[in-house]
Design a protein around this motif. Structure first.
Motif, PDB file in Angstrom:
ATOM      1  N   ALA A 102       0.827  -1.212   0.000  1.00 52.93           N
ATOM      2  CA  ALA A 102       0.000   0.000   0.000  1.00 52.93           C
ATOM      3  C   ALA A 102       0.861   1.260   0.000  1.00 52.93           C
ATOM      4  CB  ALA A 102      -0.927  -0.002   1.216  1.00 52.93           C
ATOM      5  N   ARG A 103       2.138   1.130   0.314  1.00 46.67           N
ATOM      6  CA  ARG A 103       3.019   2.300   0.335  1.00 46.67           C
ATOM      7  C   ARG A 103       3.320   2.789  -1.075  1.00 46.67           C
ATOM      8  NH1 ARG A 103       5.926  -1.166   3.893  1.00 46.67           N
ATOM      9  NH2 ARG A 103       5.673  -0.589   6.084  1.00 46.67           N
ATOM     10  N   HIS A 104       3.645   4.063  -1.163  1.00 44.55           N
ATOM     11  CA  HIS A 104       4.107   4.626  -2.424  1.00 44.55           C
ATOM     12  C   HIS A 104       5.427   3.958  -2.805  1.00 44.55           C
ATOM     13  CE1 HIS A 104       5.710   7.574  -5.313  1.00 44.55           C
ATOM     14  NE2 HIS A 104       4.457   7.964  -5.468  1.00 44.55           N
ATOM     15  N   ALA A 105       5.653   3.807  -4.109  1.00 49.93           N
ATOM     16  CA  ALA A 105       6.857   3.108  -4.572  1.00 49.93           C
ATOM     17  C   ALA A 105       8.142   3.798  -4.129  1.00 49.93           C
ATOM     18  CB  ALA A 105       6.832   2.977  -6.090  1.00 49.93           C
ATOM     19  N   TYR A 106       8.089   5.116  -3.861  1.00 46.37           N
ATOM     20  CA  TYR A 106       9.279   5.836  -3.411  1.00 46.37           C
ATOM     21  C   TYR A 106       9.259   6.118  -1.909  1.00 46.37           C
ATOM     22  CZ  TYR A 106      10.938   6.636  -8.188  1.00 46.37           C
ATOM     23  OH  TYR A 106      11.415   6.477  -9.468  1.00 46.37           O
ATOM     24  N   HIS A 133      12.864   4.778 -11.676  1.00 46.88           N
ATOM     25  CA  HIS A 133      12.110   4.304 -12.844  1.00 46.88           C
ATOM     26  C   HIS A 133      10.913   5.183 -13.161  1.00 46.88           C
ATOM     27  CE1 HIS A 133      10.699   0.312 -14.943  1.00 46.88           C
ATOM     28  NE2 HIS A 133      11.063   1.239 -15.791  1.00 46.88           N
ATOM     29  N   SER A 134      10.450   5.970 -12.210  1.00 45.36           N
ATOM     30  CA  SER A 134       9.257   6.787 -12.383  1.00 45.36           C
ATOM     31  C   SER A 134       9.547   8.215 -11.959  1.00 45.36           C
ATOM     32  CB  SER A 134       8.107   6.213 -11.541  1.00 45.36           C
ATOM     33  OG  SER A 134       7.026   7.118 -11.444  1.00 45.36           O
ATOM     34  N   SER A 135       8.782   9.142 -12.505  1.00 47.81           N
ATOM     35  CA  SER A 135       8.904  10.543 -12.083  1.00 47.81           C
ATOM     36  C   SER A 135       7.785  10.948 -11.125  1.00 47.81           C
ATOM     37  CB  SER A 135       8.887  11.468 -13.309  1.00 47.81           C
ATOM     38  OG  SER A 135       7.675  11.313 -14.035  1.00 47.81           O
ATOM     39  N   ASP A 136       7.013   9.962 -10.668  1.00 46.06           N
ATOM     40  CA  ASP A 136       5.950  10.211  -9.698  1.00 46.06           C
ATOM     41  C   ASP A 136       6.505  10.025  -8.294  1.00 46.06           C
ATOM     42  OD1 ASP A 136       3.732  10.324  -8.072  1.00 46.06           O
ATOM     43  OD2 ASP A 136       2.820   8.473  -8.813  1.00 46.06           O
ATOM     44  N   PHE A 137       6.761  11.135  -7.624  1.00 48.90           N
ATOM     45  CA  PHE A 137       7.322  11.080  -6.274  1.00 48.90           C
ATOM     46  C   PHE A 137       6.275  11.431  -5.211  1.00 48.90           C
ATOM     47  CE2 PHE A 137      10.968  11.539  -9.019  1.00 48.90           C
ATOM     48  CZ  PHE A 137      11.873  10.656  -8.471  1.00 48.90           C
ATOM     49  N   GLY A 138       5.005  11.211  -5.554  1.00 48.14           N
ATOM     50  CA  GLY A 138       3.936  11.474  -4.614  1.00 48.14           C
ATOM     51  C   GLY A 138       3.435  12.902  -4.708  1.00 48.14           C
ATOM     52  N   PRO A 139       2.375  13.213  -3.979  1.00 52.79           N
ATOM     53  CA  PRO A 139       1.827  14.580  -4.003  1.00 52.79           C
ATOM     54  C   PRO A 139       2.872  15.606  -3.600  1.00 52.79           C
ATOM     55  CG  PRO A 139       0.331  13.060  -2.872  1.00 52.79           C
ATOM     56  CD  PRO A 139       1.616  12.311  -3.093  1.00 52.79           C
ATOM     57  N   HIS A 140       3.010  16.627  -4.443  1.00 51.59           N
ATOM     58  CA  HIS A 140       3.972  17.705  -4.186  1.00 51.59           C
ATOM     59  C   HIS A 140       5.401  17.167  -4.009  1.00 51.59           C
ATOM     60  CE1 HIS A 140       0.385  20.145  -3.707  1.00 51.59           C
ATOM     61  NE2 HIS A 140      -0.033  19.342  -2.735  1.00 51.59           N
ATOM     62  N   ASP A 141       5.705  16.071  -4.709  1.00 50.59           N
ATOM     63  CA  ASP A 141       7.044  15.466  -4.639  1.00 50.59           C
ATOM     64  C   ASP A 141       7.442  15.112  -3.203  1.00 50.59           C
ATOM     65  OD1 ASP A 141       7.527  15.463  -7.372  1.00 50.59           O
ATOM     66  OD2 ASP A 141       8.419  17.463  -7.355  1.00 50.59           O
ATOM     67  N   ARG A 142       6.483  14.626  -2.464  1.00 55.75           N
ATOM     68  CA  ARG A 142       6.692  14.332  -1.042  1.00 55.75           C
ATOM     69  C   ARG A 142       7.899  13.437  -0.794  1.00 55.75           C
ATOM     70  NH1 ARG A 142       2.256  11.085   2.710  1.00 55.75           N
ATOM     71  NH2 ARG A 142       3.612  10.726   4.513  1.00 55.75           N
ATOM     72  N   ALA A 162      26.178   3.755  -9.635  1.00 58.86           N
ATOM     73  CA  ALA A 162      25.732   4.940 -10.343  1.00 58.86           C
ATOM     74  C   ALA A 162      24.226   5.071 -10.209  1.00 58.86           C
ATOM     75  CB  ALA A 162      26.119   4.868 -11.828  1.00 58.86           C
ATOM     76  N   VAL A 163      23.753   6.312 -10.179  1.00 63.37           N
ATOM     77  CA  VAL A 163      22.325   6.618 -10.096  1.00 63.37           C
ATOM     78  C   VAL A 163      21.801   6.889 -11.505  1.00 63.37           C
ATOM     79  CG1 VAL A 163      20.590   8.226  -9.213  1.00 63.37           C
ATOM     80  CG2 VAL A 163      22.561   7.579  -7.780  1.00 63.37           C
ATOM     81  N   GLY A 164      20.707   6.229 -11.842  1.00 61.61           N
ATOM     82  CA  GLY A 164      20.114   6.411 -13.157  1.00 61.61           C
ATOM     83  C   GLY A 164      18.778   7.119 -13.087  1.00 61.61           C
ATOM     84  N   MET A 165      18.386   7.682 -14.231  1.00 56.37           N
ATOM     85  CA  MET A 165      17.130   8.426 -14.317  1.00 56.37           C
ATOM     86  C   MET A 165      16.624   8.369 -15.750  1.00 56.37           C
ATOM     87  SD  MET A 165      16.670  12.454 -13.346  1.00 56.37           S
ATOM     88  CE  MET A 165      15.284  13.430 -13.924  1.00 56.37           C
ATOM     89  N   ARG A 166      15.319   8.272 -15.913  1.00 57.99           N
ATOM     90  CA  ARG A 166      14.725   8.236 -17.246  1.00 57.99           C
ATOM     91  C   ARG A 166      14.667   9.635 -17.834  1.00 57.99           C
ATOM     92  NH1 ARG A 166       9.134   4.994 -16.950  1.00 57.99           N
ATOM     93  NH2 ARG A 166       9.262   5.323 -19.199  1.00 57.99           N
ATOM     94  N   ALA A 167      14.838   9.720 -19.145  1.00 54.10           N
ATOM     95  CA  ALA A 167      14.682  10.980 -19.869  1.00 54.10           C
ATOM     96  C   ALA A 167      13.378  10.950 -20.658  1.00 54.10           C
ATOM     97  CB  ALA A 167      15.863  11.187 -20.822  1.00 54.10           C
ATOM     98  N   PRO A 168      12.820  12.114 -21.002  1.00 55.77           N
ATOM     99  CA  PRO A 168      11.613  12.131 -21.833  1.00 55.77           C
ATOM    100  C   PRO A 168      11.890  11.527 -23.210  1.00 55.77           C
ATOM    101  CG  PRO A 168      12.050  14.300 -20.856  1.00 55.77           C
ATOM    102  CD  PRO A 168      13.269  13.466 -20.632  1.00 55.77           C
ATOM    103  N   HIS A 169      10.833  10.987 -23.841  1.00 62.11           N
ATOM    104  CA  HIS A 169      10.997  10.435 -25.181  1.00 62.11           C
ATOM    105  C   HIS A 169      11.396  11.525 -26.179  1.00 62.11           C
ATOM    106  CE1 HIS A 169       9.702   6.731 -23.666  1.00 62.11           C
ATOM    107  NE2 HIS A 169       8.412   6.836 -23.854  1.00 62.11           N
ATOM    108  N   ARG A 170      10.879  12.713 -25.979  1.00 60.86           N
ATOM    109  CA  ARG A 170      11.222  13.854 -26.824  1.00 60.86           C
ATOM    110  C   ARG A 170      11.737  14.955 -25.917  1.00 60.86           C
ATOM    111  NH1 ARG A 170       8.127  14.276 -31.770  1.00 60.86           N
ATOM    112  NH2 ARG A 170       7.199  12.269 -32.284  1.00 60.86           N
ATOM    113  N   PHE A 171      12.902  15.500 -26.237  1.00 64.08           N
ATOM    114  CA  PHE A 171      13.503  16.484 -25.340  1.00 64.08           C
ATOM    115  C   PHE A 171      14.444  17.393 -26.105  1.00 64.08           C
ATOM    116  CE2 PHE A 171      17.199  17.844 -22.910  1.00 64.08           C
ATOM    117  CZ  PHE A 171      16.625  18.459 -21.799  1.00 64.08           C
TER     118      PHE A 171
END
Length: 348
Positions: A102-106, A133-142, A162-171
């Motif tokens: 039930a917890r948020h993934a982050y 893997h996601s850019s959803d860090f909860g309400p107001h990036d909690r 190393a820390v990884g992060m996804r980029a937008p498909h178009r940028f």
């Protein structure tokens, strides 16, 4: 066949094989909170044989995630680590999508649990690249500050390199200050990049990716400026680019296969894509190896500092990809491909 070349990956500060094995496709069918996220028709024995064959052919980069098959992909890759020299391989995995509680993934408790599970699945004590893997860090990036702090702590402790992060498909960086439809998304991503300060980015790039003007800073130029590595995904358009029959791909997918709800796989989109790629099939060949060559070489040519991730499900598909290295594309080929595919703006 040409040996798999190696490339120096910024951010990780290490050499990796230019072609990496993308292990989403071997996770099998799955759903995550009711959303299809898997792939049909995966034989675990054939998939493991593919992993072994990839290693034998010179592939040293393997990319998975906790959510791929809800752990099945990681566990298959863990079997490979038990029969290979861990220090010779580069393993990336991800956190941030799996909804197992039930917890948020982050949520920090969830992130810690997922890291422990991933390490256990892989049978290793460290991950080379660990992606948010996601850019959803909860309400107001909690959960953003704690997620960033955890990743940095794990890197300091040696649990991840190393820390990884996804980029937008178009940028293009300049879009953030424009009135383009992508402006808000671009500003959001630049904010997250500044907060996370990743070492490696994952970015989609393939035949249908947009062309950028000389004054625009695409994700590869952006990464180069910051000394960040790039792993390229979806080079084969999730397999759509390889269909070479006289008719568009007509396969149907189960409710546990992500393609069952992906707009790119609707019958109409598959028909349009099949027609759009016809000039390339006519020029380069009506077989899987020929089209794989076009896809792989197009990406390698565009981003000489990046490595590409290619999905597979058995050893024969690994051979198809590696065979594409035998015949590089030349500048006039790239120009011709772009002329055919980008005469009009695409929406892929």
């Amino acid at each position: 066949m040409t040996p798999v070349p190696r490339r120096y990956l910024n951010g990780l500060n290490a050499e990796v094989s230019a072609i990496g094995a993308g292990c989403w496709t071997i996770g099998g069918p799955a759903t995550n909170r009711g959303t299809p996220i898997g792939w049909d028709d995966v034989d675990p024995d054939a998939a493991f044989a593919g992993l072994v064959h990839a290693l034998e052919r010179g592939v040293t980069l393997f990319d998975t995630a906790d959510v791929y098959g809800l752990g099945r992909s990681e566990r298959l890759l863990g079997q490979l680590l038990r029969v290979s020299a861990r220090q010779d391989l580069t393993i990336s995995s991800k956190v941030g999508h799996f909804a197992g509680t039930a917890r948020h993934a982050y949520h920090p408790v969830q992130m810690r649990a997922q890291l422990v599970t991933t390490l256990d699945n892989l049978g290793t004590d460290y991950i080379d690249i660990y992606f948010l893997h996601s850019s959803d860090f909860g309400p107001h990036d909690r959960y953003l500050p704690e997620a960033v702090e955890l990743m940095r702590t794990w890197r300091t402790q040696g649990l991840i390199r190393a820390v990884g992060m996804r980029a937008p498909h178009r940028f293009a960086e300049e879009w953030a200050a424009s009135d383009r439809p992508q402006a808000a998304e671009t500003r959001r991503w630049l904010y997250l990049f500044d907060q996370v300060r990743p070492d490696v980015l994952a970015s989609r790039y393939n035949l249908l990716s947009p062309l950028y003007a000389d004054h625009e800073t695409d994700i590869f130029r952006f990464a180069h400026r910051y000394g960040v590595g790039v792993l390229i995904k979806q080079v084969l358009g999730q397999g759509l680019f390889l269909h070479t029959g006289t008719r568009p791909d007509q396969r149907q997918f189960s409710p546990c296969d992500h393609r069952s709800t992906d707009p790119a796989f609707t019958p109409d989109n598959r028909r349009q894509l099949h027609a759009r790629l016809a000039p390339l099939r006519d020029r380069y060949g009506h077989n899987h190896v020929s089209m794989a060559r076009v896809c792989v070489q197009y990406a390698l040519h565009h981003a000489p500092d990046a490595a590409i991730l290619v999905g597979f499900r058995d050893a024969s598909q690994i051979d198809t990809i590696i065979a594409s290295l035998d015949h590089p594309l030349h500048a006039d080929d790239i120009t011709q491909i772009q002329g055919v595919l980008h005469a009009n703006p695409d929406t892929y």
